[in-house]
Scaffold this motif. Structure first.
Motif: not given
Length: 238
Positions: A36-39, A68-69, A89-92, A213-216
């Protein structure tokens, strides 16, 4: 804007490495902290570095995508909540699609779109998604419909990222497109591992591609704001 909130970015990278270390060591209990700390840290980083577009639809869309991620990451820690995680994740993904559309320096005009040309540009994305679905189809069972919907949304997200070519600065395009593509790769590895056959080091591969991916994507959105001042002014009023 360049240095603001940088501590959250470092925390994101540290949390990501720690989470992959927990996967390697099979210390799943600690992942309730690291994952959880990541996002969470990336969401805070994004929100603290985009005050210039406060209250804009773009900031709300990307912020919602990150939150949402985060929800999806937490839900997927519980195997029996897989479908709920998929929904988060679909909503994200839908939020990311909106964000990608908002960071294009042009007005959408359906009369000027060459749909045949667009189809061939996106064909590699379609082929990749079709191949993954073909491999996992037999084992989806009651999850077939939600997985198909999710795959279609993912294809739309990557296609929308690709359509930003020459509609934003090059740095923003490359970062967002690679981020979206890696997001799709990460989900594909997870799907193949769950519904086709086990993949060695699947956890590290899934999280490694997902974290990058999220970072980019976030850095790509920021690059659009930093290096496209006219677009920034327009986005603030959206």
């Amino acid at each position: 804007m360049q240095q603001k909130g940088i501590i959250w970015l470092y925390l994101y990278l540290i949390a990501g490495l720690a989470d992959m270390a927990m996967i390697i060591q099979e210390l799943d209990t600690f992942r309730f902290i690291t994952k959880p700390l990541i996002l969470l840290s990336l969401a805070i980083y994004f929100l603290t570095t985009t005050s210039v577009i406060k209250n804009s639809l773009l900031r709300k869309a990307i912020g919602a995508a990150l939150l949402f991620s985060l929800a999806g990451d937490i839900l997927l820690l519980f195997p029996n909540l897989f479908l709920y995680g998929l929904g988060a994740f679909l909503i994200a993904i839908i939020c990311y699609i909106i964000g990608f559309k908002l960071t294009q320096n042009h007005q959408i005009n359906l009369r000027n779109i060459n749909f045949l040309k667009l189809f061939f540009y996106n064909l590699p994305i379609y082929i990749f998604a079709t191949l993954v679905y073909f491999l996992i189809n037999d084992n989806l069972h009651q999850l077939k419909t939600p997985v198909i919907i999710y795959i279609l949304a993912m294809v739309m997200m990557v296609s929308t990222a690709r359509e930003r070519f020459k509609r934003t600065n090059l740095q923003s395009f490359v970062q967002v497109f690679l981020g979206a593509a890696l997001f799709m790769v990460s989900d594909s590895i997870l799907a193949l591992d769950l519904f086709f056959q086990p993949i060695p080091s699947d956890g590290v591969l899934v999280m490694g591609t997902y974290i990058l991916a999220q970072l980019l994507i976030v850095m790509g959105i920021r690059s659009h704001l930093v290096y496209s001042p006219k677009s920034t002014d327009r986005t603030k009023n959206t």
